[in-house]
Scaffold this motif. Structure first.
Motif, PDB file in Angstrom:
ATOM      1  N   ALA A 315      -1.245  -5.745   4.769  1.00 12.21           N
ATOM      2  CA  ALA A 315      -1.563  -4.334   4.560  1.00 12.21           C
ATOM      3  C   ALA A 315      -0.310  -3.499   4.802  1.00 12.21           C
ATOM      4  N   LEU A 316       0.005  -2.635   3.861  1.00 10.73           N
ATOM      5  CA  LEU A 316       1.128  -1.700   3.987  1.00 10.73           C
ATOM      6  C   LEU A 316       0.562  -0.326   4.312  1.00 10.73           C
ATOM      7  N   LYS A 317       0.760   0.113   5.542  1.00 14.98           N
ATOM      8  CA  LYS A 317       0.263   1.416   5.962  1.00 14.98           C
ATOM      9  C   LYS A 317       1.279   2.493   5.581  1.00 14.98           C
ATOM     10  N   ILE A 318       0.766   3.601   5.074  1.00 19.58           N
ATOM     11  CA  ILE A 318       1.623   4.691   4.609  1.00 19.58           C
ATOM     12  C   ILE A 318       1.299   5.936   5.433  1.00 19.58           C
ATOM     13  N   PRO A 319       1.862   6.053   6.620  1.00 21.01           N
ATOM     14  CA  PRO A 319       1.548   7.213   7.469  1.00 21.01           C
ATOM     15  C   PRO A 319       2.139   8.497   6.908  1.00 21.01           C
ATOM     16  N   GLU A 320       1.575   9.632   7.336  1.00 20.42           N
ATOM     17  CA  GLU A 320       2.002  10.917   6.793  1.00 20.42           C
ATOM     18  C   GLU A 320       3.478  11.197   7.059  1.00 20.42           C
ATOM     19  N   SER A 321       3.967  10.832   8.209  1.00 21.47           N
ATOM     20  CA  SER A 321       5.363  11.137   8.542  1.00 21.47           C
ATOM     21  C   SER A 321       6.115   9.882   8.971  1.00 21.47           C
ATOM     22  N   GLY A 322       5.744   8.761   8.386  1.00 20.76           N
ATOM     23  CA  GLY A 322       6.373   7.506   8.776  1.00 20.76           C
ATOM     24  C   GLY A 322       7.562   7.144   7.914  1.00 20.76           C
TER      25      GLY A 322
END
Length: 838
Positions: A315-322
């Protein structure tokens, strides 16, 4: 049962499922090796009594005993012609149990579906669409019988979960529950982790997702806890009554009902809103559990707001400010004559090279575009997706102007992909949003309409809002959307950069949306474009740009992105930047990008060099043979599972006047050893292990005649008779062991699955076998291994016996007197070698 009714039920209380069927049927006299469904139909009173007791214990949802009622499984017993009758009659038995129980509440019957046992293409031969049809057939009969909902259970493959889920969704509107079985490392046999599983399946429309079988309650705690963080649907936990033990020649689950209830309550506290029991559990276990959950409030569903793309295993998490992300743009035939010619020939070697090179250069996502003349774009796109997902660890962005091409790719993609893109053009808006919802995809929102480019920033915002509203009406969320900033060339419009930056700022601050840009557009027509691109990128990242479609081999661009994250104080950006610039010396001044007719040729060369990740000559741990670049490519082909190229690489090595035995002993064997190590470390999983083993087999099949011609025929190290024991029809693991043993030069007699113990001993005697290897995946068939050992002692044959399989442990091997235990294919080779003194 409608989906709304199911959701309301899960909000009212913790739902209690039933307990085990198979282990209780065996206690009631069901012999090992028979078709369970057929035996139940011959002994209906046993099933009705058990299910009636489950209902009286508190069960809310009863599983109809149709677990292996699909055509593929029934064919193994010669019962495929009775598929309609059997599935419908089995549901009727469960209905009869409900009537006889006279419960004071509604009890629902779930049509039960599971894996077929066959490998999906490209690892196996079963095509995805064939599997969907197999499931649809069984589902249709379960519907005719009046099933209230469906459960897809004991799944090891996320792709098979997807096929079964699509089959239900395309057949009816009933609720669907899905549970997978995880190993001790909290991954399925195919490498899927809990976050990937919950993300993909709930986004595709599963009404509940969770875990069953393989372990007791304590082994499920972390899995449930991890799923709960991202769950927008209820979590299921259906554990075994501990791990099986052999007591007085009987397989026994020793966890008593009080301990089972106590531990399972912890799963409810961790986030499971639907609980029950699997192997070894009885009506008593369910009764105690039911009493323990009285008054408990169902866990609230409060998933973290995070964007996630996945492969089948990551899983590739795409955080708002990452971390800023790069979508690699190179897999696109536009302007690449060599790639175009390969695609016309049905060759995907350059596609694979581009994928590998971009992954090594730091891409986070791979954009795949097959748009060109002279090919069937849909077929080519599907084949490209199969090719890339076979080895790459990166999620894909499916890029096409044609709706049918995008849907075909999403249908067979074994994870959660990104659609590139959805605009306000009528056909795309109306067709692609439902497709994104159906397959659980994210999508790039492109602010274009049928009228073309927006005339100003206000019209662009208006288009964004229109598409956003349409997406939400289709059941999509803001976390499913990435807005394209729509970059125009600054050479033609001096405000182009400012307008895009305003779009990025607006989407982030006002709408809470992620953003993406096609980076190279900004500098089109200008000299030294890399400086414009990289500077614009830094400004865009400052405004909150989430990702960019770019060429990750452009060092200045990539280093700028890493530096921008560093200066913005993003988490671990300092470590990432230092690692990037120290491990990859910059060569930015001489790079011109993709600006000439030789660009794709040069990139392909770089890609071919890049796949030699061992960098021959630099690693002191490599053998002298592997420090030779040509030799190393054979080694690397096996590591990467590059079946298509392995023969070319082997032929190149043989031109250097080396013996075929050298290729086998110095290149192929070390490679498969390394694959085994990667598998042990959980870097590789079953699909990669099979791919590498098949690649090596291709090479060995080619070398064997050459070995004989040169009188170098492989020495047969030992003779191994292998079988899945009587009553057990699972052979995925066994088949892989066969492949690995043959690759190492052992003579293997494969007797298949569900093999009588007497036949195993007779064959070992006939071939004067050195080793007997036994496999079992079911707790109900473990005892057959002890029977084989007893027969071996009676006959006095010399063969030593090793055992393995999902339910087998070292302690069980010691208990029944086996000579060895192996947990997987790689370890089997090591155990055989040890026993033979090799």
């Amino acid at each position: 049962m409608m989906k709304l009714e199911f959701r309301e039920l899960t909000k009212q209380k913790i739902i209690l499922l039933d307990g085990a069927t198979g282990s209780n049927m065996q206690k009631a006299g069901m012999p090992v090796g028979v078709c369970p469904e057929e035996w139940i139909l011959k002994n209906p009173e046993v099933l009705i009594k058990l299910q009636r007791e489950y209902i009286e214990a508190g069960t809310d949802i009863l599983y109809a005993p149709t677990f292996t009622g699909n055509r593929i499984k029934l064919t193994e017993y010669g019962l495929e012609g009775r598929i309609s009758e059997m599935n419908q009659e089995l549901v009727k038995l469960s209905k009869q149990a409900v009537l006889e129980a006279k419960a004071d509440r509604k009890v629902y019957i779930a049509g039960d579906i599971t894996m077929t046992g066959q490998q999906l293409y490209p690892v196996g031969t079963l095509r995805f669409e064939e599997l969907v049809e197999v499931y649809k057939e069984q589902i249709a009969y379960l519907l005719l019988a009046g099933a209230d909902l469906f459960v897809i259970e004991t799944m090891m493959s996320l792709q098979e979960c997807r096929a079964a889920l699509l089959a239900v969704k395309e057949t009816c509107d009933l609720p669907v529950m899905i549970t997978l079985t995880f190993n001790e490392n909290n991954r399925t046999l195919y490498g899927t982790d809990p976050v990937t599983a919950i993300t993909v399946l709930q986004k595709m429309g599963a009404d509940a997702v969770g875990v069953n079988c393989s372990t007791g309650p304590e082994g499920m705690y972390e899995i449930v806890k991890e799923m709960k963080r991202y769950a927008s649907v209820p979590i299921i936990a259906k554990p075994n009554a501990g791990l099986p033990q052999l007591i007085n020649d009987e397989t026994v689950f020793t966890m008593e009902s009080e301990e089972f209830a106590r531990e399972t309550i912890r799963l409810a506290e961790a986030g499971a809103g639907i609980i029950g029991g699997c192997c070894g559990t009885t009506p008593k276990h369910l009764e105690v559990l039911h009493n323990a959950i009285r008054g408990l409030i169902p866990p609230a569903l409060k998933p973290e707001r995070v964007r996630i793309l996945t492969t089948e295993r990551r899983a590739l998490k795409i955080p708002e400010s990452g971390k800023f992300l790069v979508i690699g743009e190179r897999i696109n035939p536009t302007g690449k004559k060599a790639l175009q010619e390969e695609l016309r020939q049905g060759d995907f070697q350059m596609v694979a090279d581009f994928a590998r090179k971009q992954e090594e250069d730091g891409a986070d996502i791979l954009d795949v575009n097959m748009g060109m003349n002279g090919i069937d774009e849909k077929e080519t796109m599907v084949n490209a997706v199969y090719e890339i997902t076979g080895f790459s660890g990166l999620p894909l962005s499916i890029d096409s102007s044609h709706v049918n091409v995008i849907e075909a790719a999403l249908r067979i993609y074994p994870g959660r992909a990104l659609i590139n893109s959805v605009s306000l053009e009528k056909e795309k808006l109306e067709k692609l949003l439902p497709i994104a919802r159906k397959y659980g995809a994210m999508f790039i929102l492109l602010p274009l309409s049928d009228k073309g480019l927006p005339k100003d920033i206000e019209e662009k915002k208006e288009i964004i809002h229109t598409i956003l509203n349409a997406a939400e009406e289709n059941g999509l969320t803001r976390e499913d959307i990435v807005v394209d900033g729509l970059v125009n060339t600054v050479g033609a419009n001096k405000e182009a950069a400012l307008q895009t930056l305003e779009t990025i700022r607006y989407c982030r601050e006002e709408l809470g949306l992620a953003t993406v840009v096609g980076l190279s557009n900004i500098s089109f027509g200008l000299p030294e474009r890399q400086f414009v691109n990289s500077t614009f990128l830094a400004l865009a990242i400052q405004e909150g740009l989430t990702m960019a479609i770019a060429n990750p081999s452009q060092e200045l661009l990539m280093n700028t992105a890493f530096a921008a994250d560093l200066l913005a104080a993003k988490e671990e950006a300092d470590i990432r930047y230092i690692r990037r610039v120290t491990e990859r010396p910059a060569t930015v001044i001489t790079q011109k990008g993709d600006a000439g007719p030789n660009a794709d040729k040069n990139s392909s060369t770089a890609g071919n060099q890049a796949i030699n990740s061992g960098k021959p000559g630099e690693d002191e741990n490599l053998s002298e043979a592997l420090k030779n670049k040509t030799f190393h490519q054979v080694y690397e082909a096996v590591i990467k599972g590059n079946k298509r190229e392995i023969l070319n690489k082997v032929k190149e090595v043989l031109k250097e006047d080396v013996k075929p035995s050298f290729v086998l002993d110095e290149l192929l064997i070390p490679a498969i050893n390394e694959v085994g190590k990667l598998f042990d470390k959980q870097v590789y999983f079953l699909p990669q292990l099979i791919s590498s083993a098949e690649t090596m087999k291709t090479a060995i099949d080619y070398l064997e005649p050459l070995l004989k011609e040169g009188k170098e025929e492989k020495k047969k190290l030992a003779t191994v008779v292998i079988a899945t024991v009587s009553g057990d029809v699972h052979d995925i693991g066994k088949n892989l062991v066969v492949l690995m043993l043959k690759n190492y030069g052992f003579e293997v007699i494969d007797l298949g699955k569900d093999v009588p113990s007497e036949k195993i001993i007779e064959t070992a005697k006939e071939y004067d076998a050195d080793i007997i290897a036994l496999s079992a995946l079911m707790t109900t068939t473990m005892l057959e291994m002890k029977k084989v050992i007893a027969l071996k002692k009676e006959t006095g044959i010399k063969a030593r016996i090793i055992i393995g399989g999902a339910v087998i442990t070292q302690s069980y091997a010691d208990e029944i007197g086996a000579d060895g235990y192996a947990k997987d294919a790689g370890e089997t080779v090591a155990v055989v070698k040890r026993l033979m003194g090799l």
